[in-house]
Design a protein around this motif. Structure first.
Motif, PDB file in Angstrom:
ATOM      1  N   GLY A   1       0.852  -1.187   0.000  1.00 60.28           N
ATOM      2  CA  GLY A   1       0.000   0.000   0.000  1.00 60.28           C
ATOM      3  C   GLY A   1       0.882   1.230   0.000  1.00 60.28           C
ATOM      4  N   GLU A   2       0.280   2.400  -0.003  1.00 62.18           N
ATOM      5  CA  GLU A   2       1.076   3.626   0.004  1.00 62.18           C
ATOM      6  C   GLU A   2       1.895   3.702   1.287  1.00 62.18           C
ATOM      7  OE1 GLU A   2      -0.827   7.281  -0.858  1.00 62.18           O
ATOM      8  OE2 GLU A   2      -1.615   6.574  -2.770  1.00 62.18           O
ATOM      9  N   GLY A   3       3.218   3.734   1.132  1.00 59.72           N
ATOM     10  CA  GLY A   3       4.110   3.836   2.278  1.00 59.72           C
ATOM     11  C   GLY A   3       4.180   2.585   3.133  1.00 59.72           C
ATOM     12  N   TYR A   4       3.788   1.448   2.594  1.00 54.74           N
ATOM     13  CA  TYR A   4       3.701   0.223   3.388  1.00 54.74           C
ATOM     14  C   TYR A   4       3.971  -0.997   2.528  1.00 54.74           C
ATOM     15  CZ  TYR A   4       1.702  -3.500   6.249  1.00 54.74           C
ATOM     16  OH  TYR A   4       1.522  -4.651   6.970  1.00 54.74           O
ATOM     17  N   SER A   5       4.630  -1.977   3.130  1.00 59.17           N
ATOM     18  CA  SER A   5       4.726  -3.295   2.496  1.00 59.17           C
ATOM     19  C   SER A   5       4.955  -4.346   3.563  1.00 59.17           C
ATOM     20  CB  SER A   5       5.843  -3.353   1.445  1.00 59.17           C
ATOM     21  OG  SER A   5       7.106  -3.459   2.054  1.00 59.17           O
ATOM     22  N   LYS A   6       4.528  -5.556   3.246  1.00 66.12           N
ATOM     23  CA  LYS A   6       4.747  -6.708   4.115  1.00 66.12           C
ATOM     24  C   LYS A   6       5.122  -7.876   3.213  1.00 66.12           C
ATOM     25  CE  LYS A   6       2.587  -9.138   7.968  1.00 66.12           C
ATOM     26  NZ  LYS A   6       1.354  -9.218   8.781  1.00 66.12           N
ATOM     27  N   ILE A   7       6.316  -8.433   3.447  1.00 65.22           N
ATOM     28  CA  ILE A   7       6.827  -9.511   2.603  1.00 65.22           C
ATOM     29  C   ILE A   7       7.361 -10.634   3.479  1.00 65.22           C
ATOM     30  CG2 ILE A   7       7.322  -7.947   0.684  1.00 65.22           C
ATOM     31  CD1 ILE A   7      10.253  -7.984   1.465  1.00 65.22           C
ATOM     32  N   GLN A   8       7.606 -11.784   2.849  1.00 65.01           N
ATOM     33  CA  GLN A   8       8.010 -12.964   3.612  1.00 65.01           C
ATOM     34  C   GLN A   8       8.950 -13.832   2.787  1.00 65.01           C
ATOM     35  OE1 GLN A   8       4.927 -16.052   4.600  1.00 65.01           O
ATOM     36  NE2 GLN A   8       5.110 -15.046   6.601  1.00 65.01           N
ATOM     37  N   MET A   9       9.811 -14.565   3.488  1.00 62.93           N
ATOM     38  CA  MET A   9      10.706 -15.530   2.849  1.00 62.93           C
ATOM     39  C   MET A   9      11.107 -16.601   3.842  1.00 62.93           C
ATOM     40  SD  MET A   9      14.440 -13.707   2.822  1.00 62.93           S
ATOM     41  CE  MET A   9      15.246 -15.283   2.808  1.00 62.93           C
ATOM     42  N   GLU A  10      11.587 -17.732   3.318  1.00 66.58           N
ATOM     43  CA  GLU A  10      12.056 -18.837   4.143  1.00 66.58           C
ATOM     44  C   GLU A  10      13.577 -18.948   4.032  1.00 66.58           C
ATOM     45  OE1 GLU A  10      10.223 -23.116   4.969  1.00 66.58           O
ATOM     46  OE2 GLU A  10      11.089 -22.986   2.961  1.00 66.58           O
ATOM     47  N   ILE A  11      14.225 -19.215   5.163  1.00 68.22           N
ATOM     48  CA  ILE A  11      15.687 -19.375   5.191  1.00 68.22           C
ATOM     49  C   ILE A  11      16.061 -20.749   4.641  1.00 68.22           C
ATOM     50  CG2 ILE A  11      17.734 -19.474   6.674  1.00 68.22           C
ATOM     51  CD1 ILE A  11      16.460 -16.666   6.405  1.00 68.22           C
ATOM     52  N   ARG A  12      16.965 -20.751   3.654  1.00 74.09           N
ATOM     53  CA  ARG A  12      17.461 -21.980   3.042  1.00 74.09           C
ATOM     54  C   ARG A  12      18.913 -22.218   3.454  1.00 74.09           C
ATOM     55  NH1 ARG A  12      15.546 -18.880  -1.356  1.00 74.09           N
ATOM     56  NH2 ARG A  12      17.645 -18.846  -2.221  1.00 74.09           N
ATOM     57  N   ASP A  13      19.401 -23.416   3.211  1.00 78.32           N
ATOM     58  CA  ASP A  13      20.741 -23.825   3.617  1.00 78.32           C
ATOM     59  C   ASP A  13      21.828 -22.879   3.114  1.00 78.32           C
ATOM     60  OD1 ASP A  13      22.505 -25.789   4.882  1.00 78.32           O
ATOM     61  OD2 ASP A  13      23.153 -26.206   2.831  1.00 78.32           O
ATOM     62  N   GLU A  14      21.736 -22.423   1.870  1.00 74.60           N
ATOM     63  CA  GLU A  14      22.781 -21.559   1.302  1.00 74.60           C
ATOM     64  C   GLU A  14      22.777 -20.153   1.888  1.00 74.60           C
ATOM     65  OE1 GLU A  14      19.442 -21.497  -1.861  1.00 74.60           O
ATOM     66  OE2 GLU A  14      20.249 -22.909  -0.414  1.00 74.60           O
ATOM     67  N   MET A  15      21.847 -19.861   2.788  1.00 79.64           N
ATOM     68  CA  MET A  15      21.764 -18.549   3.425  1.00 79.64           C
ATOM     69  C   MET A  15      22.426 -18.528   4.811  1.00 79.64           C
ATOM     70  SD  MET A  15      17.863 -17.635   2.449  1.00 79.64           S
ATOM     71  CE  MET A  15      17.367 -17.280   0.759  1.00 79.64           C
ATOM     72  N   LEU A  16      22.963 -19.669   5.243  1.00 81.86           N
ATOM     73  CA  LEU A  16      23.594 -19.762   6.556  1.00 81.86           C
ATOM     74  C   LEU A  16      25.062 -19.387   6.483  1.00 81.86           C
ATOM     75  CD1 LEU A  16      22.073 -23.126   7.861  1.00 81.86           C
ATOM     76  CD2 LEU A  16      21.185 -20.793   8.137  1.00 81.86           C
ATOM     77  N   ASN A  17      25.573 -18.851   7.586  1.00 80.10           N
ATOM     78  CA  ASN A  17      27.002 -18.548   7.656  1.00 80.10           C
ATOM     79  C   ASN A  17      27.748 -19.717   8.301  1.00 80.10           C
ATOM     80  OD1 ASN A  17      26.703 -18.340  10.473  1.00 80.10           O
ATOM     81  ND2 ASN A  17      26.616 -16.109  10.446  1.00 80.10           N
TER      82      ASN A  17
END
Length: 141
Positions: free
Chosen positions: A34-50
């Protein structure tokens, strides 16, 4: 220049996602826009780990940065990050589902200020991001 009457926030976010290979690689799903707003989502996968077995700090930062971009460009006024910062409050782990909610604190002619809260699937805050954008007065679409 305000292009709200011609282009909706959802159309702007869809256009950004169409152009944004990195957000798509992250697996970002847009939940709301919306104007001035957002809500998003994602899942952590193996290649995203340190090397410590927790999520690399660049991942939640990137998620927040995308939510920030969607919110500050939502009026179809091409806006770019001017200053950003993030504070990590809890580590994220493999298969965590992160949600970033960007809220506008200030909508100025040439700048905007946003806060992005990142939570996990247990609704625990894992990071807090603050971003200031510069508005170019050019339409994104």
């Amino acid at each position: 220049m305000n292009n709200t009457n011609k282009t909706t926030a959802i159309e702007v976010v869809e256009e950004i996602m169409n152009r944004d290979n990195f957000s798509r690689w992250l697996g970002i799903k847009v939940l709301q826009a919306g104007e001035g707003y957002s809500k998003i989502q994602m899942e952590i996968r193996d290649e995203m780990l340190n090397g410590l077995g927790i999520v690399h700090g660049g991942i939640p930062f990137s998620l927040a940065d995308s939510a920030f971009a969607f919110a500050c460009n939502s009026r179809n006024n091409l806006s770019v990050a001017w200053d950003t910062s993030i504070t990590f409050t809890k580590p994220s782990k493999l298969w965590d589902v992160l949600t970033a909610e960007a809220k506008e604190l200030h909508n100025g002619k040439s700048t905007g200020l946003y806060i992005v809260t990142i939570t996990n699937q247990r609704n625990e805050q894992v990071a807090l991001f603050k971003g200031t954008c510069f508005r170019t007065a050019k339409p994104l679409i």
